[in-house]
Design a protein around this motif. Structure first.
Motif, PDB file in Angstrom:
ATOM      1  N   TRP A  83       2.344  -6.771  -2.091  1.00 31.85           N
ATOM      2  CA  TRP A  83       1.210  -6.001  -1.604  1.00 31.85           C
ATOM      3  C   TRP A  83       0.836  -6.456  -0.195  1.00 31.85           C
ATOM      4  O   TRP A  83       0.934  -7.638   0.135  1.00 31.85           O
ATOM      5  CB  TRP A  83       0.009  -6.153  -2.540  1.00 31.85           C
ATOM      6  CG  TRP A  83       0.248  -5.539  -3.884  1.00 31.85           C
ATOM      7  CD1 TRP A  83       0.522  -6.187  -5.036  1.00 31.85           C
ATOM      8  CD2 TRP A  83       0.277  -4.139  -4.177  1.00 31.85           C
ATOM      9  NE1 TRP A  83       0.722  -5.281  -6.063  1.00 31.85           N
ATOM     10  CE2 TRP A  83       0.577  -4.009  -5.558  1.00 31.85           C
ATOM     11  CE3 TRP A  83       0.093  -2.983  -3.430  1.00 31.85           C
ATOM     12  CZ2 TRP A  83       0.677  -2.792  -6.199  1.00 31.85           C
ATOM     13  CZ3 TRP A  83       0.201  -1.750  -4.064  1.00 31.85           C
ATOM     14  CH2 TRP A  83       0.486  -1.663  -5.424  1.00 31.85           C
ATOM     15  N   GLN A  88      -5.182  -4.726   2.740  1.00 33.43           N
ATOM     16  CA  GLN A  88      -6.144  -4.640   1.638  1.00 33.43           C
ATOM     17  C   GLN A  88      -7.472  -5.296   2.016  1.00 33.43           C
ATOM     18  O   GLN A  88      -8.547  -4.770   1.713  1.00 33.43           O
ATOM     19  CB  GLN A  88      -5.566  -5.296   0.382  1.00 33.43           C
ATOM     20  CG  GLN A  88      -4.475  -4.472  -0.284  1.00 33.43           C
ATOM     21  CD  GLN A  88      -3.813  -5.218  -1.422  1.00 33.43           C
ATOM     22  OE1 GLN A  88      -3.649  -6.430  -1.374  1.00 33.43           O
ATOM     23  NE2 GLN A  88      -3.429  -4.487  -2.464  1.00 33.43           N
ATOM     24  N   ALA A  91      -9.384  -3.056   4.289  1.00 32.65           N
ATOM     25  CA  ALA A  91      -9.976  -1.943   3.541  1.00 32.65           C
ATOM     26  C   ALA A  91     -11.224  -2.393   2.781  1.00 32.65           C
ATOM     27  O   ALA A  91     -12.219  -1.657   2.699  1.00 32.65           O
ATOM     28  CB  ALA A  91      -8.941  -1.370   2.575  1.00 32.65           C
ATOM     29  N   ILE A  92     -11.184  -3.605   2.232  1.00 32.03           N
ATOM     30  CA  ILE A  92     -12.347  -4.143   1.501  1.00 32.03           C
ATOM     31  C   ILE A  92     -13.524  -4.338   2.455  1.00 32.03           C
ATOM     32  O   ILE A  92     -14.671  -3.946   2.160  1.00 32.03           O
ATOM     33  CB  ILE A  92     -11.978  -5.470   0.810  1.00 32.03           C
ATOM     34  CG1 ILE A  92     -11.003  -5.214  -0.343  1.00 32.03           C
ATOM     35  CG2 ILE A  92     -13.232  -6.176   0.293  1.00 32.03           C
ATOM     36  CD1 ILE A  92     -10.416  -6.469  -0.944  1.00 32.03           C
ATOM     37  N   LEU A 106     -12.207   1.723  -5.512  1.00 27.90           N
ATOM     38  CA  LEU A 106     -11.673   0.889  -4.448  1.00 27.90           C
ATOM     39  C   LEU A 106     -10.435   0.135  -4.922  1.00 27.90           C
ATOM     40  O   LEU A 106      -9.429   0.054  -4.213  1.00 27.90           O
ATOM     41  CB  LEU A 106     -12.731  -0.105  -3.964  1.00 27.90           C
ATOM     42  CG  LEU A 106     -12.306  -1.065  -2.838  1.00 27.90           C
ATOM     43  CD1 LEU A 106     -11.854  -0.281  -1.609  1.00 27.90           C
ATOM     44  CD2 LEU A 106     -13.433  -2.012  -2.482  1.00 27.90           C
ATOM     45  N   GLN A 107     -10.500  -0.385  -6.148  1.00 29.06           N
ATOM     46  CA  GLN A 107      -9.345  -1.106  -6.691  1.00 29.06           C
ATOM     47  C   GLN A 107      -8.153  -0.179  -6.854  1.00 29.06           C
ATOM     48  O   GLN A 107      -7.011  -0.549  -6.561  1.00 29.06           O
ATOM     49  CB  GLN A 107      -9.703  -1.742  -8.030  1.00 29.06           C
ATOM     50  CG  GLN A 107      -8.582  -2.588  -8.616  1.00 29.06           C
ATOM     51  CD  GLN A 107      -9.005  -3.313  -9.876  1.00 29.06           C
ATOM     52  OE1 GLN A 107     -10.096  -3.099 -10.383  1.00 29.06           O
ATOM     53  NE2 GLN A 107      -8.139  -4.161 -10.393  1.00 29.06           N
ATOM     54  N   GLU A 109      -7.536   2.428  -5.093  1.00 24.08           N
ATOM     55  CA  GLU A 109      -7.005   2.716  -3.763  1.00 24.08           C
ATOM     56  C   GLU A 109      -6.201   1.539  -3.220  1.00 24.08           C
ATOM     57  O   GLU A 109      -5.132   1.721  -2.625  1.00 24.08           O
ATOM     58  CB  GLU A 109      -8.152   3.025  -2.808  1.00 24.08           C
ATOM     59  CG  GLU A 109      -7.689   3.300  -1.378  1.00 24.08           C
ATOM     60  CD  GLU A 109      -8.852   3.407  -0.400  1.00 24.08           C
ATOM     61  OE1 GLU A 109      -8.594   3.318   0.820  1.00 24.08           O
ATOM     62  OE2 GLU A 109      -9.996   3.566  -0.856  1.00 24.08           O
ATOM     63  N   LEU A 110      -6.708   0.310  -3.446  1.00 21.04           N
ATOM     64  CA  LEU A 110      -6.043  -0.874  -2.895  1.00 21.04           C
ATOM     65  C   LEU A 110      -4.663  -1.098  -3.482  1.00 21.04           C
ATOM     66  O   LEU A 110      -3.771  -1.612  -2.819  1.00 21.04           O
ATOM     67  CB  LEU A 110      -6.915  -2.117  -3.131  1.00 21.04           C
ATOM     68  CG  LEU A 110      -8.212  -2.195  -2.323  1.00 21.04           C
ATOM     69  CD1 LEU A 110      -9.003  -3.417  -2.730  1.00 21.04           C
ATOM     70  CD2 LEU A 110      -7.926  -2.222  -0.825  1.00 21.04           C
ATOM     71  N   TYR A 115      -0.433   0.736   0.102  1.00 19.66           N
ATOM     72  CA  TYR A 115      -0.531  -0.690   0.426  1.00 19.66           C
ATOM     73  C   TYR A 115       0.665  -1.486  -0.105  1.00 19.66           C
ATOM     74  O   TYR A 115       0.643  -2.712  -0.099  1.00 19.66           O
ATOM     75  CB  TYR A 115      -1.824  -1.268  -0.151  1.00 19.66           C
ATOM     76  CG  TYR A 115      -3.065  -0.698   0.491  1.00 19.66           C
ATOM     77  CD1 TYR A 115      -3.603  -1.288   1.627  1.00 19.66           C
ATOM     78  CD2 TYR A 115      -3.681   0.434  -0.016  1.00 19.66           C
ATOM     79  CE1 TYR A 115      -4.736  -0.765   2.245  1.00 19.66           C
ATOM     80  CE2 TYR A 115      -4.810   0.963   0.586  1.00 19.66           C
ATOM     81  CZ  TYR A 115      -5.332   0.367   1.718  1.00 19.66           C
ATOM     82  OH  TYR A 115      -6.448   0.901   2.329  1.00 19.66           O
TER      83      TYR A 115
END
Length: 303
Positions: A83, A88, A91-92, A106-107, A109-110, A115
């Motif tokens: 990953w 990531q 993004a967070i 969000l998780q 998407e990550l 990613y």
């Protein structure tokens, strides 16, 4: 995308168009590997052309070549996927700054394909517009047994599981070539899933053909002298015999020096193109060089 060869002779001819000269035994096992869709395991000394056949197949079939270069300590993340942690984290931070508090979305998407950093094995399982790629797993003997066990599973069904995304299976299996220099034994379980061939040093005439194909500018006389000397050299008690790759490199050096014949002085000046260990070079000096040249000339007279 070119069609797969229809026969052994077609396979040999196809490889020859890429300047890869092989005997019928290797041509047969390459044809069967393509025909049956089985991985091809090539074992032999370094520099005998194991890696080059994968390149030749990829070019002749119009397929992408994906190479996994093995080394000690190679793990699944380096071979399969990992990953993109940097992206990531960005993004967070962006989500936090924007006040987006939905952790579930969000998780999701990550840990999406956006990613995912794809490594050679995962790339080889994906569809390609030009057709299934040629996957070269080079120098497998440099890895350890746990990685072999992972490959055993991956190459059995041509599928892998990514916990966050699920199982990814190849629609069409890639053409797989595995090579080993036999620095250690590869486990039988892996070999049983492959077609096997030992790639040996070529005989005199075959090596002459190879050199002519790769270096057509080399004269007939110099080509035969180069091959005869290299083959005499392989009969010595050396730590590492010169392979075909070294034969080609040495011939290139001689051409660059405008050499028209091999003499003891020429050998002394260019021996580093053939031998890569000082102890070996130290053995082939003075009278030894003259003796090997005499052997090479005797072989040429006998041909």
């Amino acid at each position: 995308m070119a069609a797969l060869p229809a026969s052994i002779d077609d396979t040999i001819a196809m490889l020859a168009k890429q300047d890869y000269v092989c005997g019928r035994a290797l041509g047969t096992v390459a044809f069967l590997s393509l025909k049956l869709g089985k991985p091809l395991f090539l074992e032999g000394e370094a520099g005998t052309g194991k890696t080059e056949i994968a390149k030749a197949l990829a070019h002749s079939l119009g397929r992408r070549l994906i190479r996994l270069q093995c080394y000690e300590g190679l793990d699944v993340s380096s071979a399969l996927y990992e990953w993109n942690f940097t992206a990531q984290m960005v993004a967070i931070r962006t989500a936090e700054a924007a006040g987006e508090a939905d952790r579930t979305s969000l998780q999701t998407e990550l840990f999406s394909p956006d990613y995912l950093i794809k490594r050679p094995l995962l790339e080889a399982l994906e569809p390609h517009p030009e057709g299934p790629p040629v996957l070269l797993i080079d120098e497998l003997d440099r890895t350890d047994e746990p990685f072999e066990a992972f490959l055993l599973e991956a190459l059995s069904d041509f599928q892998v599981t990514i916990p966050e995304l699920g199982t990814i299976k190849a629609g069409e299996p890639p053409i797989v070539i595995l090579t080993s220099n036999r620095t250690r034994e590869v486990h039988d379980a892996l070999k049983r899933r492959c077609l096997y061939h030992w790639v040996d040093y070529p005989q005199f005439e075959r090596e002459v053909e190879i050199l002519k194909a790769r270096l057509p500018e080399c004269t007939e006389k110099l080509t035969r002298e180069v091959v005869a000397f290299v083959q005499a050299l392989r009969g010595e008690d050396l730590f590492k015999n010169p392979g075909v790759a070294e034969t080609i490199d040495w011939a290139r050096c001689l051409i660059a020096l405008d050499a028209v014949a091999i003499t003891p002085d020429v050998v002394a000046d260019t021996l580093g193109a053939l031998l890569k260990y000082q102890d070996d070079i130290a053995k082939i000096t003075g009278s030894e060089t003259a003796r090997l040249l005499d052997e090479a000339h005797a072989q040429l007279l006998a041909e």
